[in-house]
Design a protein around this motif. Sequence first.
Motif, PDB file in Angstrom:
ATOM      1  N   PRO A 437      39.760  49.031  41.928  1.00  0.00           N
ATOM      2  CA  PRO A 437      39.098  47.824  41.424  1.00  0.00           C
ATOM      3  C   PRO A 437      38.897  47.908  39.919  1.00  0.00           C
ATOM      4  N   THR A 438      38.345  46.851  39.372  1.00  0.00           N
ATOM      5  CA  THR A 438      37.878  46.890  37.993  1.00  0.00           C
ATOM      6  C   THR A 438      36.617  47.746  37.951  1.00  0.00           C
ATOM      7  N   VAL A 439      36.129  48.013  36.758  1.00  0.00           N
ATOM      8  CA  VAL A 439      35.010  48.941  36.608  1.00  0.00           C
ATOM      9  C   VAL A 439      33.803  48.472  37.400  1.00  0.00           C
ATOM     10  N   GLU A 440      33.534  47.169  37.405  1.00  0.00           N
ATOM     11  CA  GLU A 440      32.355  46.681  38.102  1.00  0.00           C
ATOM     12  C   GLU A 440      32.612  46.487  39.583  1.00  0.00           C
ATOM     13  N   ARG A 441      33.834  46.788  40.025  1.00  0.00           N
ATOM     14  CA  ARG A 441      34.204  46.745  41.451  1.00  0.00           C
ATOM     15  C   ARG A 441      33.989  45.363  42.049  1.00  0.00           C
ATOM     16  N   GLU A 442      34.207  44.346  41.229  1.00  0.00           N
ATOM     17  CA  GLU A 442      34.098  42.975  41.709  1.00  0.00           C
ATOM     18  C   GLU A 442      35.472  42.343  41.935  1.00  0.00           C
ATOM     19  N   ILE A 444      40.101  43.085  41.796  1.00  0.00           N
ATOM     20  CA  ILE A 444      41.214  44.035  41.792  1.00  0.00           C
ATOM     21  C   ILE A 444      41.806  44.072  40.390  1.00  0.00           C
ATOM     22  N   ASP A 445      42.087  45.263  39.922  1.00  0.00           N
ATOM     23  CA  ASP A 445      42.654  45.436  38.591  1.00  0.00           C
ATOM     24  C   ASP A 445      44.158  45.158  38.654  1.00  0.00           C
ATOM     25  N   LEU A 446      44.556  44.038  38.054  1.00  0.00           N
ATOM     26  CA  LEU A 446      45.982  43.688  38.005  1.00  0.00           C
ATOM     27  C   LEU A 446      46.458  43.576  36.566  1.00  0.00           C
ATOM     28  N   ASN A 447      45.811  44.344  35.676  1.00  0.00           N
ATOM     29  CA  ASN A 447      46.169  44.265  34.265  1.00  0.00           C
ATOM     30  C   ASN A 447      46.853  45.535  33.784  1.00  0.00           C
ATOM     31  N   ALA A 448      46.194  46.689  33.984  1.00  0.00           N
ATOM     32  CA  ALA A 448      46.785  47.944  33.533  1.00  0.00           C
ATOM     33  C   ALA A 448      48.103  48.188  34.263  1.00  0.00           C
ATOM     34  N   ARG A 449      49.070  48.709  33.540  1.00  0.00           N
ATOM     35  CA  ARG A 449      50.435  48.773  34.077  1.00  0.00           C
ATOM     36  C   ARG A 449      50.524  49.577  35.360  1.00  0.00           C
ATOM     37  N   TRP A 450      50.113  50.858  35.312  1.00  0.00           N
ATOM     38  CA  TRP A 450      50.298  51.728  36.478  1.00  0.00           C
ATOM     39  C   TRP A 450      49.360  51.326  37.598  1.00  0.00           C
ATOM     40  N   VAL A 451      48.138  50.951  37.241  1.00  0.00           N
ATOM     41  CA  VAL A 451      47.178  50.510  38.244  1.00  0.00           C
ATOM     42  C   VAL A 451      47.668  49.229  38.901  1.00  0.00           C
ATOM     43  N   ARG A 452      48.234  48.329  38.105  1.00  0.00           N
ATOM     44  CA  ARG A 452      48.733  47.062  38.654  1.00  0.00           C
ATOM     45  C   ARG A 452      49.833  47.315  39.685  1.00  0.00           C
ATOM     46  N   ASN A 453      50.763  48.203  39.362  1.00  0.00           N
ATOM     47  CA  ASN A 453      51.859  48.485  40.301  1.00  0.00           C
ATOM     48  C   ASN A 453      51.316  49.078  41.602  1.00  0.00           C
ATOM     49  N   TRP A 454      50.328  49.980  41.474  1.00  0.00           N
ATOM     50  CA  TRP A 454      49.732  50.601  42.675  1.00  0.00           C
ATOM     51  C   TRP A 454      49.044  49.544  43.538  1.00  0.00           C
TER      52      TRP A 454
END
Length: 1795
Positions: A437-442, A444-454
């Motif tokens: 998730p994003t830092v506040e866990r509200e 899904i993180d779809l911005n950072a490259r590797w995190v987005r792919n995961w």
Amino acid sequence: MDYARLRAAALKDGEDEEAVTVDTRALIDKVLARYSGDWTTLRELIQNAADAQATTVKIKWETVPSTQVPLPPTTNRSEILKHAITHHTVRRLVVENNGQPFTKTDWGRLKRIAEGNPDETKIGAFGVGFYSVFADCEEPLVSSGNEAMAFYWKGNALFTRKLMLPPEQGSPNTAFFLEYRNTTTPLPNLLSVAQFLATSLTFVALQHIEFWIDDWNILSLQKKSSPSIEIPIPRDLETRTKDGLMKLVSADRTSAQIDATFMSVLGWKPQAAASTSKSSDSYYNSSASEMPSLRSFFSRLTSSTTQGAARAKIAKEEKAIQDAIAEDLTVTSTSSIFLRVTSAQIAAKVTATFAAELERATKKPPPKMTRIAILTSSYDETTASEMSSSGSKASKAADVFSTVLPSKKPGGRIFIGFPTTQTTGAGMHISAPSVIPTVEREAIDLNARWVRNWNMEMLRVAGIMSRLAFTNEMSDLNDKLKRLSESSSKKGLSISSEDVAKCIPEALHILKTYTFGDSTPSGHVAQIIEEAFWMAYKNASIEVYSSRGVLPSTKVRTSSEELEKFVAGIPVVLKDMKDAPFIKKLMDFGLIKDITVDDVYQELSSKALDKDQLHHFITWAAKSAVSGELDRTSKQRLMDVAVATISDGEGDSGDIIALGSITNYVHNNIPATLPIPPTTLPLAFTASIPQVQLQALGWQPLKLSDWLQFLIESGPNKDDEYNLTKSSKFSTQVLGILSKNWDNMGPDAKSYVISSLQNITVIPTKMGMRKPDESFFPSVKLFDDLPTIQGTGNLKEKFLVALGVRKTVDLETIFTRLLSPTPKDGQPGHKKWSHVELIKYLASVTNDIPAADMKKLKESQLCPAEAGPPGTEPTKGTERLYKVSELFEPKDTLRTLQLPILQWPGPPGSFRSSSVEGRFLFSLGLRPCPSVPELVDMMSSSDISIRKNAMTYFISNHHLNNYAAFDITSTNKAILPLEGNEKQLVPPSACYYNEKAAVLGYNVLKKDLHQHAIKFGVLRDPPIKGCVQRLVTNPPQNRNMAITLFEYFASRLGDLGTADITRLKDAAIVPVMRKNNLSRSANEKSEATLAHVRPQNCYLGSSAAYGDIFDFVDFTPDANTFLFKCGAKTEPTKTEIARLACGEPARLLSVLQSSEKYLNLLRSLADDLPTLKKDRDLYKQMTTSAWLLGSRELSSAKSKEGDSYEDEEAPIKHYQLAPASQIVILDDIISYRLFKQSLICAPEEDALEDFYMALGSQTLGSKVQEDVRIGPHTEKQEGAQWLRKHVLERSKIFLYEYSKYKRDAIKHDARWLEKNLQVEAVRSVALRRSLKGEGQSHTEKRSAASAHAGGAWVLYVAAEGRPDMYQVGQAICQLLLARPGQQAYFFFEPFLKLDLLDLRARGYNVDRILRAKAAEARIADEERKKALEAEQKRIQEREQEWTSQARGAEATKTPEHRMPGSFDESPEDEAEATAASKHNKPKKGGIFSNLTRRLFDTDEASQKQLDNFLPQPGPTHNAAAPTPTSGGGQKPNEDGRVTSPAVVQQNLLNAIQSTRAHDSSRVFSPPQQNEVKEQATYCDSTPATNLDFAAEAPGGMRVFVAKDLSVDPSRFLMANIEQIGQFETLLKDVGGGVYGLKTTSLHIFYDEQGGTIAFNTNGSIFCNLRWFKQLHAAKFKGTEGRVDAATWWWVVLAHELAHNLVTVHNAEHSYYTESFIQQYFPKIMARAAAWGSGSPANVGILGVANASPATPETPASPSQTQRRTQRPLPPPPPSRAAGYQSLLDQSTYAVRTTD
């Protein structure tokens, strides 16, 4: 830039390293700012409990009683709870769980921010979740096992202390104690907390959650789960995700139940706030559902009465519930929900790089195995959940599980341990703990490259899981449907529609659960999951609930009401499910298709159709075929397998219809009761179908001919009642149908019917069944034994006639029975009929007689001809019988022609042509009149009476008998008499009825027949070609004969064709009388002879000029019209005249007897030269023949010998004929005077000169060679440069004006001249002229001439004396004009001599040039500024050089001066200036007097004036006098080093730049006087000035006059305009040319008394015109006087410029004055030298000032603009009220501005 190198340098050589510090409090506050959701603290603490493998979590809020509202005096727990909720505030939050106690690692990680849980199986990743407790708590306390840790602050730094608890205080549980930062926080919304906790329990590994307020257990949640069931993974399921990072390993399913026990207080809503101190910013304050909304606000404003009533009802029900709850808030209620959880084991496989990047972002490696769960609620589970509620009012008001069920708003969510704000877009929750998730866990993180792919891969595997869960639920639904079918009474049969309908709600529930819509806040989430959902299977198919149960989508079709009527066995989408979004997507994706032809084919192959189904099938097939949905092949396939069984009732097996054998259908023309062929479809199945659709199936309507053939062929094999030849009833029915459709049948069909029926017995008669031709209509009653038809009253007569039924008796019978010999008495038989009786009978049955009988009658000899005596011819007939066509109608007019006449007995008039018998006889061929050939034969007979009778009959009946249709002219028989000889007969083509044609020898018809000539085909005139031939062969021999012939031809002009006219033009047919000798005198009679000429060579009328030269004839007007048509002209053409003139010029000149007449003839030819050029031979003759008239000037001997010009006689011009090559065009009068004895000149007219030149004459200039002989070039070419500029400027005006009169004469424009002209000054110029081919030459001295040299044209100007502008213009015109002449030279001269203002006064447009000069002045001003800037730069360089020389020595300080242009009026400054003057006394004489003596020699008076000015300069007035910057008490430098020259130069430059234009129309200052104590004899006085603006000088300089002027300013200006212009020029030369001053900063003023030469006011310099007039005006025009004046005023301006630096007249002022003189001495010397040599920029070549005044540098004043636009100029104003006017406005008509 090399960044790597820069970084290495910074790390190596940078300053001391320092650690980065963190403001802990600010960091935590900023982290908390990211947590925007509700219940963040609870979520983090519950998640920690789950990570610690806890099973129970207890949440308790401890409150503080209100200090304002006391506790109620009661022991009722419900009332106390109401008070606590309404008025208490929160003191502490305690969260306790029974999980594993904290380890040492956990304690260490707890106090470190951003160090997440490294366990990849845990959710925590960032290490900041715990710090959410600081949102409300300042210093939390954590207790776990036998240890505790307290947090506290020191400033902005956070510290912890840990201690070991005593054994009695230790506990296996972990507790978080959160003391609230303030005691004003209200209790949270209880229902919102309860719903959050219920939702939290969904996926976390907890079993029990309790919610307490003090000692009240508000909520207790218990979760139970069933054992899991493994879900098999289908082989065609694509278990690996798109990028290959995830793979689904296994899946299982379990059911879960959550039970809730809660107090009624959850549903209680207090009516009013218990305390006004509740914080509005607490995120525990209220739930979102209680927040006011704009929708509710506007709904109150816009609600209708109906809506208001509904809201009132809802409010009433709500109040009843709240009243029931409020009775006891502690009453407990229960509720349960049932859920289905599908879980999957996911294997993750990533590269090392990917894992490293992911670990860097999350502080933990990615898990190798993880789980994903999907929570749904099946239909049965949802129903059970709704029924599980206890049904109390509290349960209705407090829906604890409203956010748990994914089918309710806001729908399914993504759970990362706890629900996030991210929705799934479908009716399911998805639990994915490994999603980052994003830092506040509200979200899904779809911005950072590797995190987005995961995360995207995790969402894709969730989509695969969703598809697997969907498949499993659809399989369960199918099993349920099978169980229902097996339990029904119809065992062994297929699934019934009733069973299918029972499961529709459950099917819709499943589809709704797995229907994806938009997700929020990120729309990509739903798109990724849905994409994986649809792409999960390798085959493009999905399970669909259809009319035949759950089937793959490849077997299900969209429903069609039309097709269901005949094919009910195809699985289709149910109507109730057709509008479901899931089904619509399947249709959009093409997974469910419409019913295909193959589907219908298989259904038809499996069973036979009944009667209704057959009708519906044919209707659908026909419609589809006509629309193109069924192609030909598909249509045939369906027809081949379609079989129907037609039965009329029970037990009747019915007929079988195989549609493959059908080729026809029955139209409405055949009744359904009659037999039809087996290949025809009965009418019952096709009656309602349009024929177009039936024909699209390949079927054709059953033709009556085919039906008839079927009846005829099948008749013998059927019963007699269906046999045409035996049953009169059946035959009548069939014949009736054929008769009814007879008119609609085509010719072929009719022929077929006739041929089929005419040979069989199908006609019912009273004599039995007969063939058609053997039957008679009932109207035939001639004989009683005829077989007449009966029972056919409804049959059309024409139909029966066409079959052959007869209306008449045949001729054989008639001839046998009626025309047999009359029987004798007593013998049987009939009386014989006469031909008249026979005709009468046949006429009565004309329409019924067959064509064959009519033909036979026409060929039979039936009637006799008349043979009676004259007058009684009808009484007797001939013995011979004739064909009717051989006889003529009985008429008297025909009897005179002796023709065979039909015998018709009776009195005259018995035979009438309009009677029935007459019309019948005419139809048999009886002739009403003879033909034209027969009459021609009669008219050519030798019998005169027959001939006359025939001609009379022909003429009388020509129109009646339409004889005009016959071409009688084609006969060769002589039938017409001629005029003058009636006995001679000729054919119609051999005579004419125009009597004038006799003149050419043609026959003329007898005059009595002229009016009937057209009837006989006689033409009015003979053919025109024959007439022309006769005229050409025998032309007229005299005038009268010619008139007769030509007038006849004039009457036939319209008949003459082009070929005829051409032949007549070339034929000599015009008789003329020619004189034998043209040279005889007028007294002698000249003989004349007859001659024939062609019409195009003669002229009509008469001509005094050309009568003796050309043949002129004059017949009658008609005759002349004919000749004009043949080419005769009224006068000779220019081409003919030119040809005659070239051939016989001497004869022509002698006939004309005058050179002027001959010139007139040449002028007329010159006008038509383009036409003459078209005749190449003539034009060549014109260029070579000696036919042009030229003149040679002959001088008398007396004029040659005489010396006086006055006594010279006028020259004699001798005209002579000569070719064009020997005649010259006079374009150079000077050359003509030199060589006139050898020249033959063309007449001096433009038209004739152009004519002569076109024929080859040359201009005199081209025959005269001019050689320019120049002396050596002068050293100074400034005058030449000025002259070139002057010539270019004035050439533009000249060309513009000259082109108005002679546009074609211009050879080059001004741009060419500017590009190619050079002007050079030489010591002498001579021009040598030589006449080519004659050896004559002449040389003269000139002041200007042009020549081509070095690729350019050079204007050479003699430096001796002023150039002759006439010769300059002559040289320029030779370059610009194609044919320069004396007129052009005189036209150009004024433009070169007059100045621009004089040209404008004469009406020429010179404003553009004046504006250009103004622009040049602006450019010059810019150049001046650039020069000042360059000088400024040089001064700075000198300063730097001076400073560098002074290094090492003590810096010598120079007095600080004021900035230039600063005029300070401070008394203190003036005092300082006065004190400074004590040490700076002015010196007498010195450089001023010496310099004056060196520069110019002055007279005694002027020298005295100058001496008075130099030691004691004229009073200088400065309205705001600047003060010197040097202090009076300051001593000069004693180090021996002088002040830098650059400083002095800078001050001088600043003084120049400080000058400015005076922007007022008045100058006034009171007098002032400063006494200088250091010299008692010196008084620095400033006289008063009181000036008014008067006008502008010619160059734009402003002129002021004293207010006390004794004369009117207008008169003064007019009287002194020349001196003002000279003074302005002088000031511009000195001020702008030497000092570089702006011209606008200089002003002229005039007063009548006083000693002020000039003064400076605020940087504006004013110079006195009175001093210029008295000292310099008289000698200004001379070079010496100009230099004298310029030098004098150069010193004055230096004095005034020094006042820009020093106000008073002291030593410092003298110093700067001398500095100006020293600095600009070289410039004034150079300018004086230039004036002396005669080549300054503004001086002509001879040293005289240029006549053109300088243009203003400032925009023109309003008066100037007005003066420029008005013509003529207004007179000078009468008084001083003229105001702000230009000097030129008042003096344009007075004098010239300059000399």
